[in-house]
Scaffold this active site. Sequence first.
Site, short mmCIF file in Angstrom:
data_model
loop_
_atom_site.label_atom_id
_atom_site.label_comp_id
_atom_site.label_asym_id
_atom_site.label_seq_id
_atom_site.Cartn_x
_atom_site.Cartn_y
_atom_site.Cartn_z
N LYS A 86 50.89 88.39 4.56
CA LYS A 86 51.60 87.62 5.58
C LYS A 86 50.82 86.37 6.00
CE LYS A 86 55.40 89.98 6.03
NZ LYS A 86 56.66 89.40 5.51
N TYR A 96 48.89 94.05 3.83
CA TYR A 96 50.01 93.40 4.54
C TYR A 96 49.52 92.16 5.29
CZ TYR A 96 54.18 93.20 7.58
OH TYR A 96 55.30 92.82 8.25
N ASN A 99 62.70 87.68 2.75
CA ASN A 99 62.49 88.76 3.71
C ASN A 99 61.95 90.04 3.07
OD1 ASN A 99 63.23 90.41 6.29
ND2 ASN A 99 64.34 91.44 4.64
#
Length: 307
Positions: free
Chosen positions: A159, A155, A89
């Site tokens: 991801k 990002y 996470n």
Amino acid sequence: MPLDGKVAIVTGAGQGLGLAYARQLARQGACVVVNDVDGQAADDAVAAIEAAGGRAVAVVAPVGPTATAQALVTEAVSRFGRLDILVTNAGILRDAVLWKMSDDEFDAVIDVHLRGTFTTVRAAVRHMRQAGEGGRVICVGSPTGQRGNFGQTNYAAAKAGIVGMVRTWALELERAGITVNAVVPVAATAMTSTIPYFAAAVRADSRGEPVPAFFRHDLGFGTADDVTGLVAFLASDAAAAVTGQVVGVGGDRIQIWTHPEAALTAHHEGGWSYDTLAAAWPTTFAGALQQVGERFPDLPEAFRPAS
């Protein structure tokens, strides 16, 4: 409880979604290794889990380095005797448009999200394969990795890369009985608190009030706790047949994201030249072009930020 006797590692578990995942896994019976770079936050998370009757230990270190990954696995096995579940996470943001993004801003996000996921999963599955009892790996994705988002080159790349690794690992680890899935959460967190569109929902959550139905149902946007049921399910024996999937979750909504597939296939004998493409594009291909970025419905007037 479905996770009795199991041991989990949760990275970035000192606050926000990571803390919610760790507490939920503990409630379902798992012992939890709580990882965070903030020592006080990690200790507070362990204290909260123990106060609720669970078992937890903190490892304070940044994800990314192989040494951190190995330390997490070593702590799980030395303190609790085994390792069954990993939730990756941990993450950071360094937002900037492409022409203003520095090398350091790009590298920092890639190192934590992408490399951190890789090194931690690698260390965990090495142990799981050797133990021979299977395992559960849950990696955290984002809508940005699925559709893109303005100002988030680093990002989005990280991801999207995580989802690509998840699909690859699901193939590689199937024979070992280790499932690998990605969760795409949408919730009121520090990362969403600065987005004006979600302000009314974040404000309600911060006050301990119910998130309005428009956000929960129509947008699939709720609290951090709304995401945790899916994580607990994917960590359990009930999800033994679920692997290689990307599952969106938030508020009242669950979504199974499709794997990339061709939206349209067309052939032209002899191949496609510039002239044949230019002629055919408006009628054959233009209608199949794909959306980029998130497109939200207009906010009801009651939830619009003051101008």
